[in-house]
Scaffold this active site. Structure first.
Site, PDB file in Angstrom:
ATOM      1  N   GLU A  54       0.830  -1.273  -0.026  1.00 40.29           N
ATOM      2  CA  GLU A  54      -0.054   0.047   0.099  1.00 40.29           C
ATOM      3  C   GLU A  54       0.753   1.178   0.051  1.00 40.29           C
ATOM      4  OE1 GLU A  54      -2.910  -0.167  -0.587  1.00 40.29           O
ATOM      5  OE2 GLU A  54      -3.923  -1.805   0.108  1.00 40.29           O
ATOM      6  N   ASP A  89      -4.156  -9.538  -8.457  1.00 42.43           N
ATOM      7  CA  ASP A  89      -4.789  -8.731  -9.522  1.00 42.43           C
ATOM      8  C   ASP A  89      -3.599  -7.951 -10.278  1.00 42.43           C
ATOM      9  OD1 ASP A  89      -4.343  -7.282  -7.139  1.00 42.43           O
ATOM     10  OD2 ASP A  89      -6.576  -6.454  -7.037  1.00 42.43           O
ATOM     11  N   GLU A  99     -18.630  -6.398  -2.208  1.00 43.03           N
ATOM     12  CA  GLU A  99     -17.070  -6.853  -2.147  1.00 43.03           C
ATOM     13  C   GLU A  99     -16.779  -7.987  -2.815  1.00 43.03           C
ATOM     14  OE1 GLU A  99     -14.875  -4.594  -2.478  1.00 43.03           O
ATOM     15  OE2 GLU A  99     -13.599  -4.965  -0.319  1.00 43.03           O
ATOM     16  N   GLU A 131     -12.291   0.239  -9.511  1.00 36.57           N
ATOM     17  CA  GLU A 131     -11.898  -0.498 -10.798  1.00 36.57           C
ATOM     18  C   GLU A 131     -12.672  -0.489 -11.868  1.00 36.57           C
ATOM     19  OE1 GLU A 131     -11.387  -1.414  -7.437  1.00 36.57           O
ATOM     20  OE2 GLU A 131      -9.394  -1.825  -7.239  1.00 36.57           O
ATOM     21  N   THR A 168      -1.285   1.188 -10.804  1.00 38.32           N
ATOM     22  CA  THR A 168      -2.259   0.653 -10.307  1.00 38.32           C
ATOM     23  C   THR A 168      -3.348   1.546  -9.451  1.00 38.32           C
ATOM     24  OG1 THR A 168      -3.175  -1.477  -9.371  1.00 38.32           O
ATOM     25  CG2 THR A 168      -1.625  -0.428  -8.067  1.00 38.32           C
TER      26      THR A 168
END
Ligand code: DMJ
EC number: 3.2.1.113
Length: 913
Positions: free
Chosen positions: A147, A294, A388, A406, A492
């Site tokens: 993160e 991902d 989710e 996304e 991302t």
């Protein structure tokens, strides 16, 4: 618009500046952006309408960013319900989610380049000054390496990239002297100790001040990390190396990627979700394109685009081929086992995979991108947001939605690739839903439960970093953006890195790497770009024709088995295998089949494995479905107007809000506040909804006392200070063991944090009106008619924009599954049992094991299901890798496999996204 350029086979030789300098991360790297060629299909959207929507995005950004800066900064994030900053350590821990917070003004850093994209250059300049003045990267706090890399390092580098661009233009940022880059470098060095493992995979967490090793670090004992966590570093680290000339960052990120590539499962070419950072063993052997993996795939392709290194494209293509062979079951993307890739590992999909259609566009594979995107859009239309996780038959699996970007990202990429105005309409719906359901007076609040519409006191930084960028760019024309977006690639986290980095400080490429790419047979790799003339053969209705069959996929879908069914044995007359949902322990035939499973042949073993998985899935699904359906307390008076929705627990007595209409009324505190004796202020609570504090007597007694005083409903507020539905499981208030039929009013329970939102509102506005219901209602004109015409602040003017955008009838959009869900006897989930034990005896909760019901899995099958079924048959028939099922395995190994799978399933059930 630009054409794809550079690279092998895409029409031109390697260009001078960057292999993909014309590619633009904004458009398909292999596609002509088609925005100007669209002539039919969805009605074109006028420039005026697009500008209006773009302005609406700007206003929404101001509402989110303005409230963060005013009420939360310098904290990491805004808590939009309580309108304050989230400071780690001062709020109850939310577990892993908090590892993004490093006391470094996360939202400000994550928002930097969004400000420039949204043409807020002056605000950008102010924000950069604040970062340089206020942000400390040396806090004694343990943060996630992943993160921190994507949000903070990426945010600083994105800020630097645009700062130098602006400086070069000559108007803004003239004072700038690479200060953000220096901060990025400082942070980069802080993250490096995480890579001190023999494998080169980074530890998942690091202490910003003490690193890993020191005792004060409070980290460094972890053994596992997720694949995305270790494989999503190369863009930021390579950019840092190339900007600064310090090669070490790119080397470390490459080494981690090389190791993951080495460890891919060789027969399937898939990677698992988690890996041991010391041994390199896969800890979780399930594999998908969503949570945990991902952005590993995303970074392989984008590393090729940014760095021009063929090995990344080769790896990406190898994985992509495996994904399309096993995981892609159009329009679904379903996790499989890396060793047994024809076995689905789940019956549900997570929201993070919504980025994948966007990546497919970048790869140039438009058809499956259109299909999956359309399926996701159908789910969104049903629940307003993407939950989710949702099952293969499109029921909610995990009901939260933290405003993830996304789907907007994929919508943007698809629009750029197809030019189909349909995607503009999709974007418009996203804007409307955000304003209608997530907007609160102090920002935008995550959805706690998309079914009830209740909120969570949370606005993640990625909402500002990504959502507004993609939505704004979707509606913008080239001239609306002050620089050429196509000169950059999106990380991302949607941070912008300039493509010219590919030719800067290149010397470090491939140094110290163990890539084996040269050994690969590349005959299957896509080195050429799809021809848009073939993809859209003069047929502007191409995308529409792909979407059309999927129009009703969500409403009419059939449940899909968790394992693709081996059909050939049915065709040859064999009995169909025993399915978990049909199993009866009293049926001797079933018991006999069970005994045989795993013992006699590989086919029986396969059935056995399926059966065990189904049993686990079924039981977990049943537990989920019996979990307590929460209720909603919606504040409808000024200035909330229905925008704040609190998650509440129901009572086992009184009016059942799932069966009756909602109750609406002003709130009043009862005296005594605990409601344990006859009220001394009946005149105050008469005709109102009484607020009562939990404790000292039974819930039913409180309800009788307020009912006798004339209250039309009651809200019990937890006396345990700081408790919140964010961190504690909801429960239902039990009766007193006697007949409670005399209690007619509805009673709901709020944890202390949610209760204090109402109490604070009373202090500020005196008159506070709420709606008690099982599902938040859309704002109606009644909620709005008190609205102040003269707006004094952002939030009020914002309310006006949204109120003009749509007024929706109070329709209950509950789906049949949900209504069956809600009508089930309410009980705690098994996971809530521990917590239940701590509830005082006078406030018993219901027994989760009672009223155990199975939800019917039957449904009407659509053509699509049959097609899907047929497709999976074909895949299986033709797939050379199914040979694993044709070997006879010894029983020990089968049992070991079972255990492995069971463990994997159990771990998956505990997943946090
Ligand atoms: C973002 O922080 C990034 O996009 C990341 O790759 C995963 N998802 C979140 C937002 O959902």
């Amino acid at each position: 618009m630009s054409e794809a350029g550079g690279g092998r086979g895409c029409g031109s030789s390697v260009p001078q500046r960057a292999p993909w300098s014309l590619v633009a991360a904004t458009a398909a790297f292999c596609l002509v952006s088609a925005t100007s060629v669209w002539t039919a299909g969805a009605a074109p959207m006028s420039r005026e309408e697009r500008q209006k929507l773009g302005n609406q995005v700007l206003e929404m950004f101001d509402h989110a960013y303005g409230n963060y800066m005013e009420h939360a900064y310098p904290a990491d994030e805004l808590m939009p319900l309580t309108c304050r900053g989230r400071v780690r350590g001062q709020e109850p821990s939310r577990g892993d989610v908090d590892d993004a917070l490093g006391k470094f003004s996360l939202t400000l850093i994550d928002s930097l380049d969004t400000l420039v994209v949204l043409n807020k250059t002056k605000e950008f300049e102010d924000a950069v000054r604040k970062v340089l003045r206020d942000v400390n990267l040396d806090n004694d706090v343990v943060v996630s390496v992943f993160e921190t890399n994507i949000r903070v390092l990426g945010g600083l580098l994105g800020g630097h990239s645009l700062a130098i661009m602006l400086k070069e233009k000559g108007e803004y940022m003239q004072w700038y002297n690479d200060e953000l880059l220096q901060m990025a470098k400082q942070l980069g060095y802080k993250l490096l100790p995480a890579f001190n493992t023999t494998s080169g995979l980074p530890y998942p967490r690091i202490n910003l001040k003490f690193g890993i090793r020191k005792p004060e670090a409070r980290t460094g004992t972890e053994t596992d990390t997720c694949t995305a966590c270790a494989g999503t570093l190369i863009l930021e680290f390579a950019a840092l190396s190339r900007f600064t000339g310090a090669t070490i960052f790119e080397e470390y990120a490459r080494k981690a990627l090389d190791f993951l590539w080495e460890k891919r499962q060789r027969s399937s070419n898939l990677v698992g979700v988690t890996i041991n950072i010391h041994t390199g063993d896969w800890v979780r052997k399930d594999s998908g394109v969503g949570a945990g993996i991902d952005s590993y795939y995303e970074y392989l392709l984008k590393a090729y685009v940014l760095l021009g290194d063929d090995s990344f494209l080769e790896r990406f293509n190898t994985h992509y081929d495996a994904i399309m062979r096993y995981i892609s079951q159009p329009p679904l993307l379903l996790d499989v086992h890396i060793h047994k890739p024809m076995l689905n590992a789940r019956t549900w999909m997570d929201a993070l995979l919504a980025f994948f259609p966007g990546l497919q566009v970048l790869k140039g594979d438009i058809r499956p991108a259109i299909e999956t995107h359309e399926m996701l859009y159908q789910v969104i239309k049903k629940h307003n947001f993407l939950p989710e996780a949702f099952t293969t038959d499109f029921r909610v699996h995990w009901a939260q939605h933290p405003l993830r970007p996304e789907f907007a990202e994929s919508t943007y990429f698809l629009y750029k690739a197809t030019g189909d105005p349909y995607y503009l309409e999709v974007g418009k719906t996203l804007i409307e839903n955000l304003n209608k359901y997530a907007r609160v007076p102090c920002g935008f609040a995550a959805m706690k439960d998309v079914r009830t519409g209740s909120h969570e006191d949370r606005m993640d930084s990625f909402f500002l970093a990504e959502m507004f960028k993609y939505l704004y760019l979707l509606f913008a024309d080239k001239e609306d953006i002050i620089f050429d977006i196509e000169d950059y690639i999106f990380t991302t986290e949607a941070h912008l890195l300039p493509l010219w980095l590919s030719t800067t400080n290149q010397s470090i490429s491939k140094k110290n790497t163990t890539s084996e790419y040269t050994e690969l047979d590349d005959s299957n790799f896509d080195w050429t770009c799809p021809n848009t003339q073939i993809l859209f053969p003069n047929d502007p209705l191409y995308a529409q024709s792909i979407r059309e069959p999927l129009k009703n996929v969500v409403d009419k879908s059939c449940p899909r088995g968790i394992i693709r069914v081996r059909e050939e044995s049915f065709r040859s007359g064999a009995k169909p295998p025993l399915r978990a949902r049909d199993f009866m322990a009293t049926n001797p035939e079933h018991l006999e089949i069970l005994k045989k499973m795993g013992a006699a042949s590989s086919i029986d073993a396969e059935d056995g494995l399926r059966f065990m998985q189904e049993m686990i899935e079924l039981s977990s699904q049943q537990q989920k479905e019996q979990q307590l359906p929460p209720r909603a307390v919606q504040i409808v008076s000024h200035p909330f107007f229905g925008r704040v929705v609190l998650t509440a627990g129901p009572a086992q007595f009184g009016l059942d809000l799932s069966k009756h209409k909602e109750t609406r009324g002003f709130v009043a505190s009862s005296k005594p506040y605990n409601g344990c004796s006859e009220l001394t202020n009946p005149e105050a609570v008469m005709g109102k909804i009484a607020l009562i504090q939990r404790g000292q007597c039974m819930f039913a007694e409180k309800a009788r006392n307020i009912q006798n005083a004339g209250a039309i409903g009651g809200i019990v507020i937890d006396d345990n200070e700081g408790s919140s539905s964010d961190t504690a499981p909801l429960f239902q208030m039990a009766g007193d063991g006697k007949d409670t039929d005399d209690i007619k009013i509805p009673m709901l329970f709020l944890f202390s944090k949610e209760g204090s939102i109402i109490l604070d509102a009373i202090r500020e506005y005196e008159e506070v009106e709420v709606l008690l219901s099982d599902k938040a209602k859309d704002r109606d004109p009644e909620m709005e008619n008190e609205e102040q015409p003269s707006s004094e602040n952002d939030s009020q003017s914002a309310e006006q924009i949204t109120s003009s955008s749509q007024e929706v009838d109070l329709v209950d959009q509950e789906s049949p599954e949900e209504s069956s869900l809600n009508s089930q006897p309410e009980s705690l989930s098994l996971a809530d049992m521990d917590n239940a034990a701590s509830v005082s005896p006078s406030e018993q909760i219901s027994n989760p094991m009672e009223n155990h019901e199975t939800t019917s899995l039957d449904g009407e099958c659509t053509d699509l299901d049959n097609q899907l079924q047929e497709q999976s048959e074909t895949e299986e028939d033709s797939n050379p890798n199914v040979s694993w099922g044709k070997k006879v395995q010894p029983i020990d190994s089968i049992l070991a496999d079972w255990n492995e799978d069971i463990e994997a399933f159990e771990m998956m059930e505990k997943d946090e996204l």
